[in-house]
Design a protein around this motif. Structure first.
Motif, PDB file in Angstrom:
ATOM      1  N   PHE A   1       0.834  -1.204   0.000  1.00  0.00           N
ATOM      2  CA  PHE A   1       0.000   0.000   0.000  1.00  0.00           C
ATOM      3  C   PHE A   1       0.869   1.255   0.000  1.00  0.00           C
ATOM      4  O   PHE A   1       0.601   2.196  -0.758  1.00  0.00           O
ATOM      5  CB  PHE A   1      -0.942  -0.012   1.213  1.00  0.00           C
ATOM      6  CG  PHE A   1      -1.858   1.164   1.272  1.00  0.00           C
ATOM      7  CD1 PHE A   1      -2.886   1.306   0.351  1.00  0.00           C
ATOM      8  CD2 PHE A   1      -1.691   2.137   2.238  1.00  0.00           C
ATOM      9  CE1 PHE A   1      -3.732   2.392   0.400  1.00  0.00           C
ATOM     10  CE2 PHE A   1      -2.531   3.231   2.294  1.00  0.00           C
ATOM     11  CZ  PHE A   1      -3.561   3.363   1.379  1.00  0.00           C
ATOM     12  N   SER A   2       1.903   1.267   0.813  1.00  0.00           N
ATOM     13  CA  SER A   2       2.807   2.424   0.849  1.00  0.00           C
ATOM     14  C   SER A   2       3.471   2.645  -0.502  1.00  0.00           C
ATOM     15  O   SER A   2       3.538   3.773  -0.995  1.00  0.00           O
ATOM     16  CB  SER A   2       3.875   2.228   1.914  1.00  0.00           C
ATOM     17  OG  SER A   2       3.302   2.028   3.170  1.00  0.00           O
ATOM     18  N   LYS A   3       3.960   1.563  -1.097  1.00  0.00           N
ATOM     19  CA  LYS A   3       4.616   1.649  -2.400  1.00  0.00           C
ATOM     20  C   LYS A   3       3.645   2.139  -3.474  1.00  0.00           C
ATOM     21  O   LYS A   3       3.997   2.991  -4.293  1.00  0.00           O
ATOM     22  CB  LYS A   3       5.175   0.279  -2.772  1.00  0.00           C
ATOM     23  CG  LYS A   3       5.976   0.246  -4.054  1.00  0.00           C
ATOM     24  CD  LYS A   3       6.533  -1.128  -4.312  1.00  0.00           C
ATOM     25  CE  LYS A   3       5.403  -2.033  -4.752  1.00  0.00           C
ATOM     26  NZ  LYS A   3       5.846  -3.289  -5.344  1.00  0.00           N
ATOM     27  N   THR A   4       2.424   1.645  -3.434  1.00  0.00           N
ATOM     28  CA  THR A   4       1.422   2.052  -4.419  1.00  0.00           C
ATOM     29  C   THR A   4       1.061   3.523  -4.253  1.00  0.00           C
ATOM     30  O   THR A   4       0.942   4.252  -5.245  1.00  0.00           O
ATOM     31  CB  THR A   4       0.159   1.171  -4.282  1.00  0.00           C
ATOM     32  OG1 THR A   4       0.529  -0.196  -4.420  1.00  0.00           O
ATOM     33  CG2 THR A   4      -0.866   1.529  -5.333  1.00  0.00           C
ATOM     34  N   MET A   5       0.903   3.970  -3.020  1.00  0.00           N
ATOM     35  CA  MET A   5       0.571   5.380  -2.788  1.00  0.00           C
ATOM     36  C   MET A   5       1.718   6.297  -3.218  1.00  0.00           C
ATOM     37  O   MET A   5       1.485   7.370  -3.771  1.00  0.00           O
ATOM     38  CB  MET A   5       0.228   5.618  -1.318  1.00  0.00           C
ATOM     39  CG  MET A   5      -1.106   5.061  -0.897  1.00  0.00           C
ATOM     40  SD  MET A   5      -2.462   5.908  -1.702  1.00  0.00           S
ATOM     41  CE  MET A   5      -3.126   4.636  -2.731  1.00  0.00           C
ATOM     42  N   ILE A   6       2.954   5.864  -2.986  1.00  0.00           N
ATOM     43  CA  ILE A   6       4.108   6.661  -3.422  1.00  0.00           C
ATOM     44  C   ILE A   6       4.132   6.764  -4.946  1.00  0.00           C
ATOM     45  O   ILE A   6       4.369   7.837  -5.505  1.00  0.00           O
ATOM     46  CB  ILE A   6       5.424   6.056  -2.875  1.00  0.00           C
ATOM     47  CG1 ILE A   6       5.496   6.263  -1.362  1.00  0.00           C
ATOM     48  CG2 ILE A   6       6.633   6.658  -3.564  1.00  0.00           C
ATOM     49  CD1 ILE A   6       6.618   5.499  -0.693  1.00  0.00           C
ATOM     50  N   GLU A   7       3.865   5.645  -5.626  1.00  0.00           N
ATOM     51  CA  GLU A   7       3.835   5.657  -7.091  1.00  0.00           C
ATOM     52  C   GLU A   7       2.726   6.549  -7.623  1.00  0.00           C
ATOM     53  O   GLU A   7       2.923   7.288  -8.595  1.00  0.00           O
ATOM     54  CB  GLU A   7       3.670   4.237  -7.623  1.00  0.00           C
ATOM     55  CG  GLU A   7       4.887   3.367  -7.451  1.00  0.00           C
ATOM     56  CD  GLU A   7       4.632   1.923  -7.834  1.00  0.00           C
ATOM     57  OE1 GLU A   7       3.503   1.598  -8.269  1.00  0.00           O
ATOM     58  OE2 GLU A   7       5.562   1.122  -7.673  1.00  0.00           O
ATOM     59  N   ILE A   8       1.551   6.481  -7.007  1.00  0.00           N
ATOM     60  CA  ILE A   8       0.427   7.318  -7.452  1.00  0.00           C
ATOM     61  C   ILE A   8       0.741   8.791  -7.236  1.00  0.00           C
ATOM     62  O   ILE A   8       0.475   9.639  -8.093  1.00  0.00           O
ATOM     63  CB  ILE A   8      -0.870   6.912  -6.727  1.00  0.00           C
ATOM     64  CG1 ILE A   8      -1.336   5.542  -7.248  1.00  0.00           C
ATOM     65  CG2 ILE A   8      -1.954   7.961  -6.907  1.00  0.00           C
ATOM     66  CD1 ILE A   8      -2.499   4.959  -6.495  1.00  0.00           C
ATOM     67  N   ASN A   9       1.330   9.119  -6.081  1.00  0.00           N
ATOM     68  CA  ASN A   9       1.674  10.512  -5.810  1.00  0.00           C
ATOM     69  C   ASN A   9       2.748  11.030  -6.751  1.00  0.00           C
ATOM     70  O   ASN A   9       2.703  12.182  -7.186  1.00  0.00           O
ATOM     71  CB  ASN A   9       2.124  10.686  -4.355  1.00  0.00           C
ATOM     72  CG  ASN A   9       0.956  10.614  -3.392  1.00  0.00           C
ATOM     73  OD1 ASN A   9      -0.187  10.848  -3.760  1.00  0.00           O
ATOM     74  ND2 ASN A   9       1.250  10.247  -2.153  1.00  0.00           N
ATOM     75  N   SER A  10       3.732  10.191  -7.079  1.00  0.00           N
ATOM     76  CA  SER A  10       4.786  10.641  -7.996  1.00  0.00           C
ATOM     77  C   SER A  10       4.239  10.828  -9.408  1.00  0.00           C
ATOM     78  O   SER A  10       4.649  11.734 -10.121  1.00  0.00           O
ATOM     79  CB  SER A  10       5.951   9.671  -7.985  1.00  0.00           C
ATOM     80  OG  SER A  10       5.561   8.435  -8.504  1.00  0.00           O
ATOM     81  N   LYS A  11       3.284   9.971  -9.836  1.00  0.00           N
ATOM     82  CA  LYS A  11       2.670  10.133 -11.150  1.00  0.00           C
ATOM     83  C   LYS A  11       1.807  11.392 -11.208  1.00  0.00           C
ATOM     84  O   LYS A  11       1.768  12.067 -12.219  1.00  0.00           O
ATOM     85  CB  LYS A  11       1.827   8.901 -11.499  1.00  0.00           C
ATOM     86  CG  LYS A  11       2.649   7.702 -11.875  1.00  0.00           C
ATOM     87  CD  LYS A  11       1.756   6.532 -12.216  1.00  0.00           C
ATOM     88  CE  LYS A  11       2.600   5.293 -12.499  1.00  0.00           C
ATOM     89  NZ  LYS A  11       1.748   4.133 -12.789  1.00  0.00           N
ATOM     90  N   SER A  12       1.094  11.672 -10.112  1.00  0.00           N
ATOM     91  CA  SER A  12       0.234  12.869 -10.114  1.00  0.00           C
ATOM     92  C   SER A  12       1.066  14.145 -10.095  1.00  0.00           C
ATOM     93  O   SER A  12       0.647  15.171 -10.635  1.00  0.00           O
ATOM     94  CB  SER A  12      -0.732  12.837  -8.921  1.00  0.00           C
ATOM     95  OG  SER A  12      -0.013  12.932  -7.714  1.00  0.00           O
ATOM     96  N   LYS A  13       2.263  14.119  -9.512  1.00  0.00           N
ATOM     97  CA  LYS A  13       3.127  15.291  -9.511  1.00  0.00           C
ATOM     98  C   LYS A  13       3.755  15.530 -10.887  1.00  0.00           C
ATOM     99  O   LYS A  13       4.058  16.658 -11.250  1.00  0.00           O
ATOM    100  CB  LYS A  13       4.227  15.141  -8.458  1.00  0.00           C
ATOM    101  CG  LYS A  13       3.711  15.302  -7.057  1.00  0.00           C
ATOM    102  CD  LYS A  13       4.826  15.147  -6.044  1.00  0.00           C
ATOM    103  CE  LYS A  13       4.252  15.238  -4.635  1.00  0.00           C
ATOM    104  NZ  LYS A  13       5.304  15.055  -3.624  1.00  0.00           N
ATOM    105  N   GLU A  14       3.954  14.445 -11.654  1.00  0.00           N
ATOM    106  CA  GLU A  14       4.511  14.570 -12.992  1.00  0.00           C
ATOM    107  C   GLU A  14       3.535  15.236 -13.952  1.00  0.00           C
ATOM    108  O   GLU A  14       3.918  15.891 -14.894  1.00  0.00           O
ATOM    109  CB  GLU A  14       4.919  13.202 -13.530  1.00  0.00           C
ATOM    110  CG  GLU A  14       6.113  12.622 -12.826  1.00  0.00           C
ATOM    111  CD  GLU A  14       6.426  11.211 -13.302  1.00  0.00           C
ATOM    112  OE1 GLU A  14       5.717  10.702 -14.208  1.00  0.00           O
ATOM    113  OE2 GLU A  14       7.366  10.606 -12.780  1.00  0.00           O
ATOM    114  N   ILE A  15       2.249  15.019 -13.703  1.00  0.00           N
ATOM    115  CA  ILE A  15       1.215  15.556 -14.597  1.00  0.00           C
ATOM    116  C   ILE A  15       0.938  16.972 -14.323  1.00  0.00           C
ATOM    117  O   ILE A  15       1.389  17.895 -14.131  1.00  0.00           O
ATOM    118  CB  ILE A  15      -0.102  14.770 -14.442  1.00  0.00           C
ATOM    119  CG1 ILE A  15       0.109  13.345 -14.849  1.00  0.00           C
ATOM    120  CG2 ILE A  15      -1.197  15.396 -15.249  1.00  0.00           C
ATOM    121  CD1 ILE A  15      -1.058  12.440 -14.611  1.00  0.00           C
TER     122      ILE A  15
END
Length: 163
Positions: free
Chosen positions: A149-163
């Motif tokens: 869950f932590s890894k998934t949330m980090i990935e989602i947050n990093s993708k949303s910051k890229e956009i």
């Protein structure tokens, strides 16, 4: 991002595979001895039953960590936006609550079996060591769910910051 803790889940899965291999060898020896030597291996059924439970619970943490559980791929392939985050959170809540309760109950059962000294029928092996191994596998699954869950949330947050 690669976590160092994933090695624990890999070792657990390797132990699971090794136990499964040893159970296959034991079953082969039992069948061979029964058929050709007229002398089966005593306690094979007990060891295979207990061993299969250990195999399942030691293999689970890696599946949870890699999110390799059986799932509906059509939901994963849809572009759901914010709803996807809610589904991931709901999945996390369901998995963590169920596995935590199972791990807790198995740990309590292990202590009960240790106190009353219950043994298997044929080999008279104590139950509690096997239950402790299963409960360790379940607690590792709880840890794997949290790390996933932590890894998934980090990935989602990093993708949303890229956009």
């Amino acid at each position: 991002m690669k976590f160092k803790i994933d090695k624990i889940f890999d070792y657990s899965a390797i132990a699971s595979g090794l136990i499964l291999f040893l159970l296959a060898v034991l079953t082969f020896c039992d069948v061979f001895g029964r058929r050709f030597l007229n002398s089966p291996v005593t306690g094979t059924i007990e060891l295979v039953e207990i061993g299969m439970a250990i195999v399942a619970f030691l293999a689970m943490p890696r599946a949870f960590f890699l999110n390799a559980n059986v799932s509906a791929d059509f939901i994963n392939n849809l572009n759901l936006g914010l709803l996807r985050n809610y589904l991931i959170f709901l999945k996390f809540i369901l998995m963590i609550s169920i596995m935590s309760l199972m791990a807790y109950a198995t740990t309590l059962t292990s202590y009960k079996f240790m106190n009353n000294q219950r043994v298997t029928l044929d080999l008279e092996l104590y139950f509690y060591p096997f239950y402790f191994v299963c409960s360790v596998g379940m607690w590792l699954s709880v840890l794997a769910i949290i790390v996933w869950f932590s890894k998934t949330m980090i990935e989602i947050n990093s993708k949303s910051k890229e956009i």
